[in-house]
Design a protein around this motif. Structure first.
Motif, short mmCIF file in Angstrom:
data_model
loop_
_atom_site.label_atom_id
_atom_site.label_comp_id
_atom_site.label_asym_id
_atom_site.label_seq_id
_atom_site.Cartn_x
_atom_site.Cartn_y
_atom_site.Cartn_z
N VAL A 1 81.95 13.47 -81.20
CA VAL A 1 81.34 13.60 -82.53
C VAL A 1 80.16 14.58 -82.47
N ALA A 2 79.37 14.50 -81.41
CA ALA A 2 78.23 15.41 -81.28
C ALA A 2 78.69 16.85 -81.10
N GLU A 3 79.75 17.08 -80.31
CA GLU A 3 80.25 18.42 -80.08
C GLU A 3 80.92 19.00 -81.33
N SER A 4 81.70 18.19 -82.04
CA SER A 4 82.47 18.69 -83.17
C SER A 4 81.64 18.84 -84.43
N CYS A 5 80.72 17.91 -84.67
CA CYS A 5 80.01 17.86 -85.95
C CYS A 5 78.51 18.03 -85.82
N GLU A 6 78.00 18.03 -84.58
CA GLU A 6 76.56 18.08 -84.36
C GLU A 6 75.84 16.95 -85.09
N VAL A 7 76.42 15.78 -85.00
CA VAL A 7 75.88 14.57 -85.64
C VAL A 7 75.67 13.52 -84.56
N GLU A 8 74.51 12.87 -84.59
CA GLU A 8 74.23 11.80 -83.66
C GLU A 8 74.90 10.51 -84.15
N SER A 9 75.44 9.73 -83.22
CA SER A 9 76.09 8.48 -83.57
C SER A 9 75.83 7.45 -82.49
N GLN A 10 76.00 6.21 -82.84
CA GLN A 10 75.87 5.11 -81.89
C GLN A 10 77.12 4.23 -81.99
N ILE A 11 77.49 3.64 -80.87
CA ILE A 11 78.69 2.82 -80.79
C ILE A 11 78.30 1.37 -80.53
N GLY A 12 78.97 0.46 -81.21
CA GLY A 12 78.85 -0.95 -80.91
C GLY A 12 80.23 -1.55 -80.76
N ILE A 13 80.41 -2.38 -79.76
CA ILE A 13 81.70 -3.03 -79.53
C ILE A 13 81.46 -4.53 -79.42
N ALA A 14 82.22 -5.30 -80.19
CA ALA A 14 82.07 -6.76 -80.18
C ALA A 14 83.33 -7.36 -80.78
N ASP A 15 83.36 -8.67 -80.86
CA ASP A 15 84.49 -9.38 -81.46
C ASP A 15 84.26 -9.47 -82.97
N GLY A 16 84.92 -8.60 -83.74
CA GLY A 16 84.77 -8.60 -85.19
C GLY A 16 83.91 -7.45 -85.67
N VAL A 17 84.13 -7.06 -86.91
CA VAL A 17 83.44 -5.91 -87.49
C VAL A 17 81.95 -6.18 -87.68
N PHE A 18 81.61 -7.36 -88.18
CA PHE A 18 80.21 -7.67 -88.46
C PHE A 18 79.37 -7.59 -87.18
N ALA A 19 79.83 -8.26 -86.13
CA ALA A 19 79.09 -8.24 -84.87
C ALA A 19 79.05 -6.84 -84.28
N ALA A 20 80.14 -6.08 -84.41
CA ALA A 20 80.15 -4.71 -83.89
C ALA A 20 79.14 -3.85 -84.62
N GLY A 21 78.94 -4.10 -85.93
CA GLY A 21 77.94 -3.34 -86.67
C GLY A 21 76.53 -3.59 -86.16
#
Length: 526
Positions: free
Chosen positions: A132-152
């Protein structure tokens, strides 16, 4: 959620301060400067520089500018946010398939595929952030968990929650993480400060005390899947497809065509008693290029909401370019090589319309503002008391719990909800509360009038009900008495009564009250 009820391992991509970043991409507003995005005169997003000067979400415009005189104010534009987010989603999709857009700035996908391909969750997260940083020059963060709410929540902390540890991760989160201000305020006043405190409450008690929306929030706090209702894949005939003789290469023409298609899809779903929660948008260009995107929504997608998401997506596709603007900066959305000749809307997730519905004035601020102007105009013609709304408060009798407030006045209940109100009727609430109770008589099987002793003992089982001069109706079921002993310390104002809920042989159900030896009908149940 899988068939067994286990939350799906979810990878969520979050781009911080996305409305600010979108304003930089589309309008050229430097995101490194103090910037605030305003909606309804309140800050909905701000840059890091603005936060250093004390600007926060929820502040009014004047307060934000007083804290930061150099603040650049930008109007909130969801279409701009969605259009600018399209290249980010496309970049994520180049690494992993099955991306769903939750809202501009946030997208999610099942973690299993990229995890297996890249050899683990951490390598998969690193690869997506780098791409994402290379293609769009946008900073992003990743979260991984069980379910969308917790991942957010995990994404905001840049964390990977181990499998099975999601409830422990959520337990220490503040109740404000639920994103429900009214519920949060109530939980705080009850002494519940973390999601773990809230999740410890029995689910049945939460539903009975706080309502359906709080029950959904309780599932989130406990680490269960964010969709408690079983979402099923719809049959193919629910899709809405349209083919165009003239290719759609302008955003306005495509948006006009998409609105008609969105209304057709909504009407089809409504005819089956269904509502869309996840929308797939597919387009085919004149030279055969296929475009696809999935939008996710917590709640019901109305016809207007479906049309908005299709318009945003078409705007993101058709307004793009295949080069960097001005030779530098972030990469703009890729533009289709030809106009769109076929558009297809796929309800990728549907559920029965039960318990979820939009507000009375719709879901958008424009609809509510239009209703406000119309009601204010009626008040100007007929007077302030001509338009009133009901405010639910405390009390024992159904007639005591509702207060009619003129439109535009402060909506304060006549009595606070907090007291326990002994003698208050249990749910369900009656459908109609009579403004003037009707005189009635309740007799037992021998024809004797039914009474209630000081010890709340019923003299005999109610058998027949007579209301006014009408013929007697057989009582087939009853419950009570629900005693009320009000203002016993002031003899002149004291009132003792007993209420009964009865079902009748003709299918009706009534709320009866016995006070000072006189029976009355107070309310009617559906």
């Amino acid at each position: 959620m899988g068939d067994g009820g286990t939350p799906v391992r979810t990878l969520l991509v979050w781009c911080p301060d996305w409305p600010v970043i979108a304003a930089e991409i589309v309008d050229g507003v430097p995101a490194v400067d103090p910037v605030a995005v305003l909606h309804a005169n309140r800050v909905v997003a701000c840059s890091e520089a603005a936060r250093r000067d004390g600007v926060r979400r929820g502040l009014r415009k004047r307060e934000a500018q007083s804290r930061c005189p150099q603040l650049t104010v930008v109007a909130y534009d969801p279409g701009r946010d969605a259009r600018a987010f399209e290249p980010v989603v496309a970049a994520v999709e180049e690494v992993a398939v099955g991306v769903e857009v939750l809202r501009p700035g946030i997208c999610a996908l099942a973690a299993r595929g990229p995890t297996r391909y890249f050899g683990g969750e951490e390598p998969a997260a690193e690869r997506i952030v780098e791409h994402v940083a290379e293609s769009c020059e946008v900073e992003s963060q990743i979260g991984i968990a069980d379910g969308v709410f917790a991942a957010g929540l995990a994404a905001r902390a840049g964390r990977i929650v181990p499998p099975g540890q999601t409830p422990h991760f959520l337990a220490d989160q503040p109740v404000e993480a639920l994103g429900r201000p009214r519920l949060t305020d109530l939980l705080r006043r009850l002494g519940l400060r973390t999601l773990g405190d809230f999740a410890a409450l029995p689910a049945g008690d939460v539903l009975a005390r706080f309502g359906f929306d709080a029950a959904l929030a309780h599932r989130l706090a406990a680490g269960r899947d964010h969709r408690p209702l079983a979402v099923r894949r719809p049959p193919p005939d629910l899709d809405a497809t349209e083919t165009y003789d003239e290719p759609l290469d302008r955003v306005d023409a495509a948006a006009f065509a998409a609105r008609a298609l969105a209304e057709r899809l909504h009407d089809t779903l409504a005819g089956h008693g269904l509502a869309c929660t996840r929308l797939g948008i597919e387009a085919v260009t004149a030279d055969g290029q296929e475009l696809h995107r999935v939008w996710r929504h917590d709640g019901l997608l109305t016809a207007a909401a479906i049309a908005d998401r299709v318009r945003w997506q078409l705007d993101g596709w058709l307004s793009g370019t295949n080069r960097r603007p001005g030779g530098g900066g972030r990469l703009a959305p890729p533009r289709p090589t030809a106009g769109i000749i076929r558009l297809r809307l796929v309800p990728a997730g549907v559920l029965a319309q039960a318990g979820l519905q939009p507000g009375l004035w719709g879901e958008t601020g424009a609809e509510r503002e239009r209703a406000h102007r119309a009601l204010s105009r009626v008040q100007g013609i007929l007077g302030p008391e001509s338009v009133v709304t009901a405010v639910l408060g405390g009390g024992r009798a159904p007639a005591d719990q509702a207060r009619l407030v003129p439109w535009g006045d402060e909506r304060l209940p006549a009595r606070p909800l907090a007291p326990p109100w002994p003698g208050r009727l249990p749910p369900p609430a009656p459908a109609v509360v009579l403004p003037v109770p009707l005189p009635a008589a309740v007799h037992d099987s021998t024809g004797q009038l039914v009474g209630v002793t000081a010890r709340l003992e019923v003299s005999a089982a109610p058998a027949r009900l007579t209301v006014g001069t009408t013929a007697a109706v057989e009582i087939v079921g009853w419950t009570g008495p629900w005693p009320v002993d009000e203002r016993w310390w002031a003899p002149a104002e004291a009132r003792r009564a007993a209420r009964f809920q009865v079902s009748l042989a003709d299918g009706g159900a009534l709320l009866l009250c016995l006070a000072a030896g006189q029976w009355t009908v107070e309310a009617i149940y559906d």
